[in-house]
Design a protein around this motif. Structure first.
Motif, mmCIF file in Angstrom:
data_model
loop_
_atom_site.group_PDB
_atom_site.id
_atom_site.type_symbol
_atom_site.label_atom_id
_atom_site.label_comp_id
_atom_site.label_asym_id
_atom_site.label_seq_id
_atom_site.Cartn_x
_atom_site.Cartn_y
_atom_site.Cartn_z
ATOM 1 N N GLN A 96 0.831 -1.197 0.000
ATOM 2 C CA GLN A 96 0.000 0.000 0.000
ATOM 3 C C GLN A 96 0.865 1.246 0.000
ATOM 4 N N GLU B 8 -11.549 3.969 6.138
ATOM 5 C CA GLU B 8 -10.478 4.429 5.247
ATOM 6 C C GLU B 8 -10.996 4.580 3.818
ATOM 7 N N ASN B 9 -11.858 3.631 3.392
ATOM 8 C CA ASN B 9 -12.396 3.676 2.032
ATOM 9 C C ASN B 9 -13.357 4.840 1.832
ATOM 10 N N GLU C 227 -12.990 7.726 2.803
ATOM 11 C CA GLU C 227 -12.168 8.883 2.447
ATOM 12 C C GLU C 227 -11.427 8.656 1.126
ATOM 13 N N TYR C 228 -11.019 7.422 0.874
ATOM 14 C CA TYR C 228 -10.210 7.110 -0.299
ATOM 15 C C TYR C 228 -10.979 7.303 -1.611
ATOM 16 N N TYR C 229 -12.160 6.720 -1.713
ATOM 17 C CA TYR C 229 -12.875 6.749 -2.988
ATOM 18 C C TYR C 229 -13.285 8.151 -3.430
ATOM 19 N N ARG D 298 -11.621 10.815 -3.002
ATOM 20 C CA ARG D 298 -10.380 11.411 -3.533
ATOM 21 C C ARG D 298 -10.067 10.889 -4.930
ATOM 22 N N ARG D 299 -10.697 9.793 -5.329
ATOM 23 C CA ARG D 299 -10.476 9.193 -6.650
ATOM 24 C C ARG D 299 -11.639 9.483 -7.606
#
Length: 150
Positions: free
Chosen positions: A86, A120-121, A123-125, A127-128
């Motif tokens: 990661q 965590e996901n 926030e992650y998705y 940003r994508r």
């Protein structure tokens, strides 16, 4: 050492995919109270019903992507990166591959869901490029649904 390589998965990759999925999702078992859905998937079957991609680095599979054509959208069924890999851009590479899958299939939207406990996901998705489209219980899991154009 060889460079990481993104490629279509083969039958020979199933064991490596299963090991990677356990490594990537095991930390969520306690949060969710049961194994996350990717840990219970039949990857041998998915190889024949979905597009399955892996990132291999040497002899180890460090990333996996499973996408499914649903006629009006591409479903990202599984996205996983080994904990030891990661931060190396592998998640981004897998999502870029999903964009290509959607464009190749002529699909206008990419959808995915993640477990609400996988904070965590959440926030992650975004940003994508993904936006949240809803929340609900599906297959006994508290899901958060996301979508974006490829």
């Amino acid at each position: 050492m060889s460079e990481p390589r993104l490629r279509r998965a083969t039958d020979d990759d199933v064991d490596g995919i299963e090991r990677l999925v356990v490594a990537a999702f095991d930390r969520y078992v306690e949060r969710i109270g049961k194994p996350p859905a990717p840990m219970t998937a039949d990857y041998d079957e998915l190889l024949h019903t979905s597009r399955v991609w892996v990132i291999d680095h040497g002899r180890e599979i460090v990333g996996v992507l499973v996408t499914q054509d649903h006629s009006d959208h591409l479903l990202l069924d599984v996205v996983a990166v080994a904990p030891t890999a990661q931060g190396g851009g592998h998640g981004r590479a897998l999502l870029e591959r999903a964009d290509l899958d959607a464009r190749e299939l002529g699909l206008p939207e990419i959808r995915l869901c993640t477990n609400a406990a996988m904070t965590e996901n959440l926030e992650y998705y975004p940003r994508r490029g993904f936006h949240e489209t809803g929340r609900g219980v599906q297959d006994g899991y508290h899901r958060v649904f996301f979508a974006k154009a490829p």
